[in-house]
Design an enzyme around this catalytic site. Structure first.
Site, PDB file in Angstrom:
ATOM      1  N   ASP A   1       0.775  -1.111   0.091  1.00  0.00           N
ATOM      2  CA  ASP A   1       0.003   0.125   0.105  1.00  0.00           C
ATOM      3  C   ASP A   1       1.003   1.152   0.013  1.00  0.00           C
ATOM      4  O   ASP A   1       1.735   1.390   0.625  1.00  0.00           O
ATOM      5  CB  ASP A   1      -0.843   0.006   1.394  1.00  0.00           C
TER       6      ASP A   1
ATOM      7  N   GLY B   1       0.375   6.584 -12.690  1.00  0.00           N
ATOM      8  CA  GLY B   1       0.138   7.346 -11.375  1.00  0.00           C
ATOM      9  C   GLY B   1       0.867   8.890 -11.421  1.00  0.00           C
ATOM     10  O   GLY B   1       0.795   9.660 -12.269  1.00  0.00           O
ATOM     11  N   TYR B   2       1.400   8.871 -10.102  1.00  0.00           N
ATOM     12  CA  TYR B   2       1.990  10.431  -9.895  1.00  0.00           C
ATOM     13  C   TYR B   2       3.478  10.490 -10.557  1.00  0.00           C
ATOM     14  O   TYR B   2       3.969  11.587 -10.267  1.00  0.00           O
ATOM     15  CB  TYR B   2       1.840  10.597  -8.492  1.00  0.00           C
TER      16      TYR B   2
HETATM   17  P1  ITT Z   1      -3.811  -2.377  -5.270  1.00  0.00           P
HETATM   18  O1  ITT Z   1      -4.062  -1.758  -4.151  1.00  0.00           O
HETATM   19  O2  ITT Z   1      -4.560  -3.278  -5.890  1.00  0.00           O
HETATM   20  O3  ITT Z   1      -2.226  -2.916  -5.220  1.00  0.00           O
HETATM   21  P2  ITT Z   1      -3.614   0.577  -6.016  1.00  0.00           P
HETATM   22  O4  ITT Z   1      -3.209   1.126  -7.477  1.00  0.00           O
HETATM   23  O5  ITT Z   1      -4.877   0.758  -5.709  1.00  0.00           O
HETATM   24  O6  ITT Z   1      -3.392  -1.044  -6.302  1.00  0.00           O
HETATM   25  P3  ITT Z   1      -2.645   1.851  -3.778  1.00  0.00           P
HETATM   26  O7  ITT Z   1      -4.039   1.462  -3.254  1.00  0.00           O
HETATM   27  O8  ITT Z   1      -1.435   1.296  -2.792  1.00  0.00           O
HETATM   28  O9  ITT Z   1      -2.621   0.706  -4.957  1.00  0.00           O
HETATM   29  O10 ITT Z   1      -2.581   3.144  -4.419  1.00  0.00           O
HETATM   30  C1  ITT Z   1      -1.601   3.934  -4.328  1.00  0.00           C
HETATM   31  C2  ITT Z   1      -1.720   5.093  -5.332  1.00  0.00           C
HETATM   32  O11 ITT Z   1      -0.776   5.816  -5.325  1.00  0.00           O
HETATM   33  C3  ITT Z   1      -1.658   4.357  -6.882  1.00  0.00           C
HETATM   34  O12 ITT Z   1      -2.718   3.846  -7.317  1.00  0.00           O
HETATM   35  C4  ITT Z   1      -1.018   5.493  -7.775  1.00  0.00           C
HETATM   36  O13 ITT Z   1      -1.912   6.171  -8.009  1.00  0.00           O
HETATM   37  C5  ITT Z   1      -0.018   5.981  -6.793  1.00  0.00           C
HETATM   38  N1  ITT Z   1       1.464   5.343  -6.635  1.00  0.00           N
HETATM   39  C6  ITT Z   1       1.788   4.686  -5.749  1.00  0.00           C
HETATM   40  N2  ITT Z   1       3.028   4.249  -5.834  1.00  0.00           N
HETATM   41  C7  ITT Z   1       3.516   5.130  -7.294  1.00  0.00           C
HETATM   42  C8  ITT Z   1       4.395   5.338  -7.947  1.00  0.00           C
HETATM   43  O14 ITT Z   1       5.494   4.474  -7.686  1.00  0.00           O
HETATM   44  N3  ITT Z   1       4.484   6.101  -8.982  1.00  0.00           N
HETATM   45  C9  ITT Z   1       3.213   6.723  -9.348  1.00  0.00           C
HETATM   46  N4  ITT Z   1       2.061   6.619  -8.721  1.00  0.00           N
HETATM   47  C10 ITT Z   1       2.244   5.900  -7.424  1.00  0.00           C
END
Ligand code: ITT
Length: 189
Positions: A69, A143-144
């Protein structure tokens, strides 16, 4: 018969798995992808969310498993989006975040890797990487990544070729790998 994987990584996010696989390969740990949707509780910390998520993952895949997470914590927004990073990304995206961040741009990415096996007691590994939110979108990444510039660098995660050597994910997985290798992988074969 030799076993294909040492561990499974449970997630709905293929980008996270691709990075986890590469990083763990370098530590000599073979990670398979257990693609699934995991229940995420409402909690103040990603640590609590990860601990609950990994129990759900183990109940689904019944094999030694890790989940991750993580979250982006922006200092001037009092840690927002933090534990809500996934939801916020889907709702307002990077453009929305850039509108919210004005002058103070400090931020950090946090990762919690949680491990669970038949003992059902989650073991957690945490790490973070500090940096700044860029002024505009730079590079193509998930993502970010296009808006996060890690400390000491001028490029965003999306522009860097070595994100997997310095990210929050790399740092947390390094701690996990050292523990897991010590624990003797053969126990799980
Ligand atoms: P799971 O819970 O199914 O593993 P998720 O994408 O929903 O997948 P998270 O709940 O941990 O995962 O959400 C964290 C969010 O933060 C993720 O969806 C991305 O938008 C962002 N994020 C996390 N790590 C990142 C990275 O290395 N680069 C870019 N964005 C990231």
């Amino acid at each position: 018969m030799p076993q294909l994987y040492d561990i499974f990584f449970a997630s709905s996010n293929k980008y996270k798995y691709q990075e986890v696989k590469k990083i763990l390969d370098n530590f000599g740990i073979k990670a398979g992808f257990f693609k699934c949707d995991l229940t995420e509780i409402q909690a103040d910390t990603i640590k609590e969310i990860a601990a609950q998520k990994v129990i759900d993952a183990f109940n689904q895949c019944k094999k030694p498993v890790i989940v991750e997470d993580d979250g982006l914590f922006i200092t001037s927004l009092r840690g927002f989006p933090g534990p809500f990073s996934s939801y916020v990304y889907k709702k307002i995206g990077n453009k929305g975040i850039l509108k919210l961040v004005q002058t103070k741009r400090n931020a950090k990415f946090q990762s919690t890797i949680a491990f669970c096996d038949k003992k059902k007691k989650p073991i957690l590994f945490e790490a973070n990487v500090s940096g700044k939110i860029s002024k505009n979108l730079r590079g193509k990444g998930w993502g970010y990544d296009p808006i996060f510039v890690p400390s000491g660098k001028l490029k965003t995660f999306a522009e860097l070729s070595n994100k997997n050597e310095l990210s929050h994910r790399y740092r947390a997985l390094k701690k996990f790998a050292s523990w897991f290798l010590n624990k003797r992988v053969s126990t799980y074969r």
